[in-house]
Design a protein around this motif. Sequence first.
Motif, PDB file in Angstrom:
ATOM      1  N   LEU A 132      35.706  38.217  46.934  1.00 49.82           N
ATOM      2  CA  LEU A 132      36.794  37.495  47.603  1.00 49.82           C
ATOM      3  C   LEU A 132      36.797  37.787  49.097  1.00 49.82           C
ATOM      4  O   LEU A 132      36.990  36.895  49.925  1.00 49.82           O
ATOM      5  CB  LEU A 132      38.138  37.910  47.000  1.00 49.82           C
ATOM      6  CG  LEU A 132      38.586  37.209  45.718  1.00 49.82           C
ATOM      7  CD1 LEU A 132      39.850  37.873  45.187  1.00 49.82           C
ATOM      8  CD2 LEU A 132      38.820  35.732  45.959  1.00 49.82           C
TER       9      LEU A 132
ATOM     10  N   ILE B 177      30.112  34.629  43.380  1.00 53.70           N
ATOM     11  CA  ILE B 177      31.405  33.978  43.584  1.00 53.70           C
ATOM     12  C   ILE B 177      31.481  32.703  42.722  1.00 53.70           C
ATOM     13  O   ILE B 177      32.549  32.348  42.205  1.00 53.70           O
ATOM     14  CB  ILE B 177      31.665  33.677  45.079  1.00 53.70           C
ATOM     15  CG1 ILE B 177      33.154  33.405  45.331  1.00 53.70           C
ATOM     16  CG2 ILE B 177      30.831  32.556  45.617  1.00 53.70           C
ATOM     17  CD1 ILE B 177      34.031  34.608  45.278  1.00 53.70           C
TER      18      ILE B 177
ATOM     19  N   LEU C 259      32.454  33.874  39.275  1.00 55.86           N
ATOM     20  CA  LEU C 259      33.884  34.166  39.224  1.00 55.86           C
ATOM     21  C   LEU C 259      34.699  32.873  39.151  1.00 55.86           C
ATOM     22  O   LEU C 259      35.660  32.773  38.377  1.00 55.86           O
ATOM     23  CB  LEU C 259      34.294  34.974  40.460  1.00 55.86           C
ATOM     24  CG  LEU C 259      33.823  36.437  40.473  1.00 55.86           C
ATOM     25  CD1 LEU C 259      33.871  36.989  41.900  1.00 55.86           C
ATOM     26  CD2 LEU C 259      34.687  37.288  39.557  1.00 55.86           C
ATOM     27  N   TYR C 260      34.312  31.893  39.944  1.00 60.26           N
ATOM     28  CA  TYR C 260      35.017  30.604  39.963  1.00 60.26           C
ATOM     29  C   TYR C 260      34.938  29.927  38.594  1.00 60.26           C
ATOM     30  O   TYR C 260      35.936  29.420  38.063  1.00 60.26           O
ATOM     31  CB  TYR C 260      34.392  29.729  41.045  1.00 60.26           C
ATOM     32  CG  TYR C 260      35.087  28.410  41.296  1.00 60.26           C
ATOM     33  CD1 TYR C 260      36.447  28.361  41.590  1.00 60.26           C
ATOM     34  CD2 TYR C 260      34.377  27.212  41.272  1.00 60.26           C
ATOM     35  CE1 TYR C 260      37.078  27.148  41.847  1.00 60.26           C
ATOM     36  CE2 TYR C 260      34.998  26.002  41.520  1.00 60.26           C
ATOM     37  CZ  TYR C 260      36.355  25.976  41.807  1.00 60.26           C
ATOM     38  OH  TYR C 260      36.981  24.777  42.058  1.00 60.26           O
TER      39      TYR C 260
ATOM     40  N   TYR D 280      38.643  31.579  44.073  1.00 60.96           N
ATOM     41  CA  TYR D 280      37.229  31.917  44.069  1.00 60.96           C
ATOM     42  C   TYR D 280      36.348  30.747  44.512  1.00 60.96           C
ATOM     43  O   TYR D 280      35.132  30.772  44.314  1.00 60.96           O
ATOM     44  CB  TYR D 280      36.801  32.366  42.670  1.00 60.96           C
ATOM     45  CG  TYR D 280      37.480  33.617  42.186  1.00 60.96           C
ATOM     46  CD1 TYR D 280      37.229  34.856  42.776  1.00 60.96           C
ATOM     47  CD2 TYR D 280      38.392  33.575  41.126  1.00 60.96           C
ATOM     48  CE1 TYR D 280      37.858  36.004  42.334  1.00 60.96           C
ATOM     49  CE2 TYR D 280      39.014  34.720  40.666  1.00 60.96           C
ATOM     50  CZ  TYR D 280      38.751  35.938  41.280  1.00 60.96           C
ATOM     51  OH  TYR D 280      39.371  37.082  40.831  1.00 60.96           O
TER      52      TYR D 280
END
Length: 286
Positions: free
Chosen positions: A192, A241, A244-245, A253
């Motif tokens: 993040l 990332i 995570l998204y 994210y």
Amino acid sequence: MALMGVVGMGVMGVGVAQNLAQAGHRVVAMDRSTDILEKGRGLLARNFRMSEMFGGPRLDVSAMMNAITLTADLGELATAEIVVENITENFELKRDVYLRLDEICGPETLFVANTSAIPITKLASVTRRPAQVAGVHFMNPVPLKPVVELIPGYHTSPETLDRVRTLLKEMGKQPIQVKDACGFVSNRVLMLTVNEAAYLVYEGTATADQVDEVFRGCFGHPMGPLETADLIGVDTILYSIQTLYENFADSKYRPCPLLAQMTDAGLHGRKSGRGFYTYNRLTAEA
């Protein structure tokens, strides 16, 4: 000396192979790219030579290199006691590797996933030995970082965790055991931060150097978030990332477009010679 397997000889794989050899193990290190293997061979020799300079032990370079076998044949890992997987943060690519390892390796072999974000239970689910799969999130540079995240999957057995802990102790690591969740602890927070720092550059709020100087000067961080991105690999940051998204379906994210553009352009950070900064590829210094 136990035989250890390493899959993927990028920056992290080289560090894991080096650390295992220094811990007294024989290592078979595999990558399907002969170019990456040759680059890895050069990095290993350099790292062993320079170990003392960077606060490590004085090493017998010849003995260390002889302890590591480099190969493009995954089948040479068949008799490994533990295999540490370090390939790109892409589930489909990792899935294919675990399916092949599951067929090739003996029934007692343990699999260690060195992943930045992908849940260990998800990786273990593609094998017929989920009790023998654990996650270890090594930090870069592997031989110099004393702390790792240790992540059991849903089915990981206590015996597997004990054996992995023993290996980590042999490697000079302090494991911090955390629950299995996408990104674990370090990258749930770090990605993040790096992603938002990239947005600041993308939007023109500040240059990369200005962002990093704020973190170094105001917070006392030894490295700013974009220097850290270059060290980890801009492509690895993007893939993490994105993971995570996808896993959390949370807009916080959402990957910065600059990370995707840099990844497509080959600006992967220190390993490619240019990322948010430009590097001398021989020394990896800005």
